[in-house]
Every structure is written in structure tokens, then in C-alpha cells.
Design a protein around this motif. Structure first.
Motif, short mmCIF file in Angstrom:
data_model
loop_
_atom_site.label_atom_id
_atom_site.label_comp_id
_atom_site.label_asym_id
_atom_site.label_seq_id
_atom_site.Cartn_x
_atom_site.Cartn_y
_atom_site.Cartn_z
N HIS A 276 49.90 40.15 41.02
CA HIS A 276 51.33 39.99 41.24
C HIS A 276 52.07 41.30 40.99
O HIS A 276 53.00 41.66 41.69
CB HIS A 276 51.80 38.82 40.34
N ILE A 277 51.61 42.06 40.02
CA ILE A 277 52.28 43.30 39.65
C ILE A 277 51.88 44.48 40.54
O ILE A 277 52.69 45.36 40.82
CB ILE A 277 51.97 43.64 38.17
N PHE A 280 54.05 46.38 42.86
CA PHE A 280 55.40 46.63 42.34
C PHE A 280 55.45 47.69 41.25
O PHE A 280 56.53 48.19 40.94
CB PHE A 280 55.98 45.33 41.76
N VAL A 284 58.85 49.63 38.31
CA VAL A 284 59.21 49.15 36.97
C VAL A 284 59.86 50.27 36.15
O VAL A 284 59.35 51.39 36.11
CB VAL A 284 57.97 48.60 36.24
N PRO A 303 61.90 43.24 36.03
CA PRO A 303 62.14 43.31 37.47
C PRO A 303 62.24 41.90 38.05
O PRO A 303 62.72 41.70 39.16
CB PRO A 303 60.89 44.01 38.00
N THR A 304 61.78 40.91 37.29
CA THR A 304 61.76 39.48 37.58
C THR A 304 61.12 38.90 36.32
O THR A 304 60.54 39.64 35.55
CB THR A 304 60.93 39.16 38.84
N GLU A 306 58.87 36.12 35.58
CA GLU A 306 57.68 35.26 35.45
C GLU A 306 56.91 35.57 34.17
O GLU A 306 56.60 34.66 33.37
CB GLU A 306 56.73 35.44 36.65
N ARG A 335 64.94 47.16 39.49
CA ARG A 335 63.78 47.59 40.26
C ARG A 335 64.07 49.00 40.73
O ARG A 335 64.97 49.20 41.55
CB ARG A 335 63.54 46.67 41.46
N TRP A 352 71.37 38.30 39.84
CA TRP A 352 70.81 37.16 40.56
C TRP A 352 70.73 35.97 39.64
O TRP A 352 71.10 36.05 38.45
CB TRP A 352 69.44 37.49 41.17
N PHE A 399 55.44 35.98 48.99
CA PHE A 399 55.24 36.53 47.64
C PHE A 399 53.77 36.30 47.28
O PHE A 399 53.27 35.17 47.37
CB PHE A 399 56.20 35.80 46.70
N THR A 423 65.00 33.47 48.57
CA THR A 423 63.67 32.85 48.73
C THR A 423 63.42 31.81 47.66
O THR A 423 63.98 31.86 46.56
CB THR A 423 62.53 33.90 48.62
N HIS A 425 59.91 29.79 46.15
CA HIS A 425 58.44 29.82 46.23
C HIS A 425 57.78 28.59 45.63
O HIS A 425 58.19 28.12 44.57
CB HIS A 425 57.87 31.03 45.46
N TRP A 454 62.51 30.73 42.30
CA TRP A 454 63.49 30.92 43.39
C TRP A 454 64.64 31.80 42.93
O TRP A 454 65.00 31.82 41.75
CB TRP A 454 64.00 29.57 43.90
N GLY A 455 65.17 32.58 43.86
CA GLY A 455 66.23 33.52 43.48
C GLY A 455 67.25 33.77 44.58
O GLY A 455 66.92 33.77 45.77
C1 86X Z 1 58.72 38.92 43.44
C2 86X Z 1 59.29 36.60 42.94
C3 86X Z 1 60.33 35.56 42.53
C4 86X Z 1 61.71 34.72 40.71
C5 86X Z 1 61.48 35.46 43.43
O1 86X Z 1 61.42 35.90 44.56
C6 86X Z 1 62.66 34.69 43.02
C7 86X Z 1 62.93 34.67 41.56
N1 86X Z 1 60.74 35.68 41.15
C8 86X Z 1 59.72 38.03 42.79
N2 86X Z 1 58.81 40.28 42.90
C9 86X Z 1 58.08 40.61 41.82
O2 86X Z 1 57.34 39.80 41.31
C10 86X Z 1 58.24 41.94 41.29
C11 86X Z 1 57.52 42.34 40.18
C12 86X Z 1 57.68 43.61 39.70
CL1 86X Z 1 56.85 44.14 38.35
C13 86X Z 1 58.56 44.50 40.33
F1 86X Z 1 58.72 45.73 39.83
C14 86X Z 1 59.28 44.11 41.44
C15 86X Z 1 59.12 42.82 41.93
N3 86X Z 1 59.81 42.42 43.03
C16 86X Z 1 59.63 41.17 43.47
#
Ligand code: 86X
Length: 696
Positions: A276-277, A280, A284, A303-304, A306, A335, A352, A399, A423, A425, A454-455
């Protein structure tokens, strides 16, 4: 008086210059200021009507035809001439030989009409004497506008090259313009006849400069010293609050509670979910110090969330009775992107809401994902008057941590790009397995939770501005306008201004009582025309003009911002009619945007049709095989082909750049897939309809 230390300026001391010629010889600017356009300044007055006075600020080599100006100002033959020096010194506080723009700040009674050469408005920097003629100050044109606004003057912007002189033959309303000034090319890109202080670029011709001016001059955004970060001023923050007020109760009705998790995350937690990371990581942002001391461990700024929230979910969820767990938080996220930033659309910090839910079954998670997507679509439609297309993301675009991603996509007509609106998810059990989020089901079996996230972000505000605003500035959908109605009383010297103002207040009170967000612009030092421009630039949906004649008839004049329509309305009907009109404006704005969007959503069944539609600023629906490899190749191919077109065309517009990708696989395609159809790109059997576009 305002402190001008914030002006971007350079001042050069030089030998006394009594004329523009001497100024040009004596004064040289450096660096950024080398391109300074030197101004000449003339104080003019009407010999017969002494109260008619003008301060003309023109480029030093603009030809000023006094006869043409006389006609323009209806001064009467031979009456317009250099103004009296003593009067000039008294009103503008400047002596002969040192007339300049800054003098206008001394004209607090607004006696002098300010006339700006359109070539000045088109310049980047302008040079003036700072009230004495042995120095010249260069300022940016945007600061020039600030000074003028502060002075309370409503400048007339004049294209001197197209002025007609008294001697010109009558009947020919439009003479061929005089020979183009040296800066003509630059001026052309900007709006012609920009007879007001406002937006100088057209949405059509220079979209990004237009956008930048709309958001700054309307006072939505202020730029900030850190690149990619912007100040949300009250006008735009009000929109964000409206979005919160729309979405938040819907989330709650759906069983979601608000909470707040810390914005910091340890490296260990952040990188727990490697896949996942991975992509991205470069974005960070890390805190590494307190004061001068290094922290024992750098900590990341979210950045989010989770990886911040799910360790707690693991602690809180044991039994099926603990489910569903439905939390949301309204936060900022960071970000650190290196792509070119655009206010609202791509910023290093943004606001957000992020929702994170855990359920006992995948079906329950599906339902959550889709109901949230509906709220997002409704928010765009009902609040921002923007049409969206609901769909699912392709494998390539989803995603990475999700089983599937749903999205609302919208269309920006001016550059033909698609933009992801929000979005939602379905995360399956992917994160649950990583973060140990499990529960005992009714049968006592260990099960991983099914999750969603979701965001919806402040990007939506930028998308809304791009869709609705026009060459005069912001156009706000009524439900997010901080001021929905502005009342402008129109008083002339001989009118009984007290009666008009009293009526205006009556109208104000009745609208306020009817729940309308109304503002009475009774500022005395601005004329009505200035106020019209002022509120148009700021997007106020309805203007009510209240003049002597209107009052006599018991009427007001209503002017719509979205389409310019004007109508007389009975004063006693306003409280009931205006709320209807605001709804009508909302609906009309939505329908207009929908029509434009639909006109630019094409269908293509071959690659050639596809590229042609794409290059004509459309988004395109195609039959598609739904294979990730095919999307990757189509992406690359569209990029190569647009590069080729760019090379052939030399310097081309922004629209042709970049690759196309799937925006979504629409839930409701324009036309359904027909059995036997082939993929428009690879020719294999088509499995689904995909919506493609160049995107933000
Ligand atoms: C994806 C996923 C998701 C909760 C959403 O789209 C809605 C709200 N999260 C977000 N995403 C990342 O996981 C992410 C992670 C890191 Cl470390 C980053 F630097 C940027 C990111 N951008 C998007």
C-alpha cells in the motif's frame, strides 16, 4: 494607510527626471524588474466642468489623442486639457513633473476618475515615481490593482489605440484599430476591452492563468510562501463548511460517528502495509527535529490514516457484537507531491474527510461503499451543481489496497480533462489481515473484518470553480455562496438617498427574515458600477439594484450572475420569490453543466475515433476488454501520439499533452455493451464499457 512593505517592488534613485524621456534615460531596473513598463501620468480636467478630472496612467509610448479622449469623455470640443497644478497638488498631493499613480490614494473623496491604459493592465510590472521625481519604483501589475482597490477608485481601462476622434467620419462605428502597439501580442491573449478591474484572461484562451486570477482576485485563495500550500480565505472555507454540513449528517444517519486520530505516525506503523505504501513513499513528509535536536525516530505526517487507525480497530474489535465499527474524521493530510501544484486540485496539504468502516460481511461492506458513493454524487449535484459519473475504477487505476474502488468522475470543459471527484473503496479483508482486525462470529469462528474507506476533499471546490466560473470571475452555486444576494442602492446626487437607503434596508430585512444570505452594499465611497464588478468577481448569485425609478414603481431590478438575465421584481414578492430563484439558478447551473458534459462525452469503437475525440477535448466511452495490460499500452500509445501531434504543431495548447487512462467503468454507460463488440484498442472481445480521458 496600509503598509506597502509587502509590495514586490524595486526602487531606483536617479537624477531628477522631469519628463518620461529623462526617466527612461536615468533609470534602469534589474533582475525580475528589468521588464518594467514605464508609465506616463497625466492629470487632465474639463475646462468648463471643473469637477470632471482624470488621472491617466498610460504606457510611456502610448499615443494619447486628446481629441479622441474629449469625444470619449463627452467633454465638449476643446475643453479637455491639463488640469490645474494647484488643484492637482491639493487633491493628489503631487507637484508638476511628479504626477503618478500613488497620488490616487490621496484622493479620498473620489473626485478624480482613474483611467488605465489597457497596455498597462497587460504588462507585468509598471514603473512610477514614488511621489518625487528623482526615483522610480517598479511594482507588479497585481499590486497596482491592490493599490487601486485600496484607493476606492473604479478605474476605466481604455484601449487608446481604438479610441475614435471627433474628426473621424461618422457612421463607421468601428474603425480599423490603429497600428498595433509593441505589446499587442501579449494583450491579445488577455481579454480585450477589459473595462473593469477583474479577470484579464479568458477561460477559453488561457485556462490556467484564468483559474489563478479567479481564485485570487475573488478572495478565495491567497498564495503562501511554501510551494503547493494555499490559504483558504473565508469565501472558500465557507464552501468547505457547506460540504461538511451536507455530508456529515448523511454519514451519521448511516451509522458513522466522528472521531479524531493523531496526525503523526511512526515509520514502523506506516510501513506495516508495504504494498500500500510502496508507490507513495516519496510523498511522505517527515518531522525529524524538535528545535535543534534530532528526534530519536523521524515521525511521518499522515498522508491518509489507514495505518494510524487500524491498529486501534484491532484492539476494539473482538466479537461480531463490536461490528460494524464506522468512524469518520475531518482532517488535513499532507502529501509532498512534486507535480505542478494547482490550488484546491493538487496541493501538498489539503482538507478532507476520511471514513473507515469494518463489517462482519462483505455484502455489508458493499452496501456501505455504495451508499457513501451516493452521498458524494448527491453532494456534487445538490450542493455544487456539478454532474458526475459514478463508476468503478479499473484494476490499473484502483487503490492498490482495495478489492475494488468506486468513484465519481467529472468533466472540465475548458481543457477537456476528467477529474476524480471522490472515491469509496471496498477493502475486502486485505488490511484486516495486515493489522489483525478479526472477530469471533456467531458460530465462534475467527473471521477477518471486511473494511471500507472513503474520502472527499477540498479538491471538489476547485472542480466546481473550473466547471462554473466565467470570464468575469467566480460563479457560485447559490447553496455554497456565503452571500447569495447583494443589494446595491443606486443613488445620484440629486436623489433622495435616504429614501433609497431606507427601502434597501427594508428589502434587506425581509430577505434576511426569509432565510436568504443577503448583503446590503451601502458603502458610500464606491459607485454602483464598481460594486457590480466587485460582486460579480466574487460570484454572488443574485444582485438587486434599487434606484429611484424602481422605488417609485415598488420594484427592484434583479440580475442573475450565472447567465446575466435581468428582470424587474415587485418588492413585496421578494421574500417568496428569491428563494425560488436561488433554487432555479442552482438547477439551471446543473443543467447547463450537464448539457456541456454530455456534449463532450463521445463514443468510439476504434483507436482512430478514440484519439480524434480525445484531441477535441472530449472524454470517451469505448467497448473494452478490461485487461490491465491493454490499459497500460493504450496509456503509453496515447501519450506517444499526442507528443507527435505536439511536435508537428510546434507549440501547442496544454490540452494535447498527457496520456489517456480510464476514468472509470461507468455503472450506467451511455449505451450498453452489445454482444460481440471488440475492444477499441486491442481488438479482443469487449467485456465492458470504459470511460477514458486525459485527467488531472
Ligand atoms: C490512497 C486511500 C483511501 C482513505 C482513500 O482514497 C479515501 C480515504 N484512504 C488513499 N493513498 C494512500 O494510501 C497514500 C499513502 C501514502 Cl503513504 C501516501 F504518501 C499517499 C497516499 N495517497 C493515497
Amino acid at each position: 494607510m496600509q503598509d506597502f512593505t509587502s509590495l514586490i517592488q524595486q526602487t531606483v534613485k536617479h537624477a531628477v527626471a522631469n519628463t518620461v524621456k529623462e526617466m527612461l534615460e536615468n533609470c534602469k531596473f534589474e533582475g525580475d524588474h528589468a521588464n518594467t513598463t514605464f508609465a506616463k501620468n497625466l492629470f487632465l480636467a474639463n475646462k468648463k466642468k471643473k469637477e470632471q478630472m482624470y488621472l491617466v496612467i498610460a504606457v510611456h509610448d502610448t499615443e494619447i489623442d486628446m481629441k479622441a479622449l474629449t469625444t470619449h469623455f463627452k467633454a465638449g470640443s476643446g475643453n479637455l486639457r491639463a488640469g490645474d497644478e494647484a488643484v492637482m497638488e491639493q487633491i493628489l498631493g503631487v507637484k508638476k513633473g511628479a504626477v503618478n499613480l500613488f497620488g490616487i490614494l490621496n484622493d479620498t473623496d473620489n473626485k478624480v476618475k482613474l483611467v488605465l491604459d489597457s497596455r498597462i493592465v497587460a504588462a507585468e510590472r509598471v514603473g512610477f515615481h514614488p511621489m518625487q521625481n528623482d526615483a522610480t519604483t517598479s511594482i507588479t501589475v497585481s499590486d497596482l490593482h491592490k493599490i487601486i482597490e485600496l484607493s476606492g477608485h473604479n478605474p476605466e481601462i481604455l484601449d487608446f489605440s481604438s479610441l475614435q476622434s471627433e474628426a473621424a467620419p461618422s457612421g463607421e462605428a468601428k474603425q480599423a484599430p490603429a497600428k498595433k502597439a509593441p505589446q499587442a501580442k501579449k494583450t491579445e491573449e488577455k481579454k480585450e476591452n477589459a473595462h473593469q478591474l477583474g479577470i484579464e484572461y479568458t477561460k477559453e484562451q488561457n485556462f490556467s492563468k484564468w483559474y489563478q486570477q479567479v481564485i485570487t482576485r475573488s478572495e478565495m485563495i491567497e498564495y503562501y510562501e511554501i510551494s503547493g500550500c494555499y490559504i483558504l480565505r473565508p469565501l472558500s472555507y465557507f464552501i468547505w463548511e457547506s460540504i461538511q454540513n451536507f455530508l456529515d449528517p448523511r454519514f451519521k444517519k448511516n451509522g458513522v460517528s466522528n472521531c479524531y486520530f493523531p496526525m503523526f505516525v511512526s515509520e514502523a506503523a506506516l510501513s506495516k502495509e508495504k504494498d500500500h505504501i510502496a508507490g507513495f513513499a516519496p510523498e511522505v513528509a517527515w518531522v525529524t527535529k524538535s528545535g535543534k535536536t534530532n528526534l530519536p525516530e523521524p515521525i511521518a505526517i499522515r498522508p491518509t490514516s489507514e495505518t494510524i487507525m487500524y491498529p486501534s480497530y484491532a484492539k476494539w474489535i473482538h466479537s461480531h457484537r463490536d461490528l460494524p465499527l464506522c468512524l469518520n474524521q475531518w482532517t488535513n493530510v499532507v502529501r509532498w507531491e512534486f507535480k505542478h501544484p494547482t490550488p484546491f486540485i493538487r496541493t501538498r496539504e489539503f482538507l478532507w474527510q476520511e471514513g473507515h468502516t469494518a463489517h462482519a460481511t462483505t455484502e455489508e461492506a458493499d452496501v456501505m461503499v455504495l451508499s457513501i458513493l451516493d452521498y458524494y454524487a448527491d453532494c456534487y449535484k445538490e450542493l455544487l451543481a456539478v454532474p458526475v459519473i459514478k463508476g468503478r475504477k479499473s484494476e490499473e487505476e484502483k487503490f492498490a489496497g482495495a478489492n475494488y474502488t468506486t468513484t465519481v468522475e467529472l468533466y472540465v470543459p475548458s481543457n477537456g480533462r476528467g477529474i476524480q471527484g471522490a472515491t469509496s473503496h471496498q477493502l475486502g479483508q486485505n488490511f484486516a489481515k495486515m493489522f489483525d482486525v478479526w472477530f469471533e462470529d456467531k458460530a465462534g469462528q475467527k473471521q477477518f473484518a471486511w473494511q471500507t474507506s472513503w474520502g472527499f476533499s477540498t479538491r471538489s471546490i476547485g472542480a466546481m470553480i473550473m466547471v462554473h466560473s466565467d470570464d468575469k470571475g467566480l460563479v457560485l452555486p447559490p447553496r455554497v455562496a456565503q452571500i447569495q444576494v447583494v443589494i446595491v442602492p443606486i443613488t445620484y446626487k440629486d436623489d433622495d438617498s435616504n429614501t433609497i437607503l431606507a427601502k434597501a434596508e427594508e428589502v434587506y430585512n425581509s430577505l434576511k427574515a426569509a432565510g436568504v444570505r443577503v448583503f446590503l452594499d451601502d458603502r458610500e465611497n464606491y459607485n454602483p458600477g464598481f460594486k457590480y464588478n466587485h460582486w460579480e468577481l466574487r460570484g454572488v448569485p443574485i444582485r438587486l439594484e434599487l434606484g429611484k425609478k424602481d422605488i417609485e414603481k415598488g420594484e427592484v431590478r434583479m440580475v442573475r450572475r450565472d447567465n446575466g438575465d435581468k428582470a424587474q421584481m415587485k418588492q413585496e414578492d421578494l421574500a417568496s420569490e428569491i428563494p425560488h430563484m436561488l433554487n432555479k439558478i442552482h438547477n439551471d447551473m446543473y443543467e447547463r453543466a450537464l448539457k456541456t458534459r454530455d456534449e463532450h462525452m463521445k463514443e468510439a469503437s476504434t483507436w482512430e475515433q478514440f484519439m480524434e475525440a480525445l484531441n477535441a477535448k472530449n472524454i470517451v466511452q469505448t467497448p473494452w476488454c478490461n485487461v490491465q495490460e491493454c490499459e497500460k499500452k493504450a496509456k503509453d500509445k496515447s501519450k506517444e501520439e499526442s507528443l507527435k501531434i505536439m511536435e508537428q504543431a510546434g507549440e501547442e495548447e496544454e490540452v494535447l499533452t498527457g496520456s489517456a487512462k480510464t476514468l472509470c467503468l461507468p455503472f450506467q454507460p451511455q449505451t450498453p455493451l452489445v454482444a460481440g463488440e471488440k475492444c477499441f484498442h486491442c481488438g479482443e472481445e469487449a467485456k465492458i464499457k470504459a470511460l477514458w480521458g486525459r485527467s488531472y
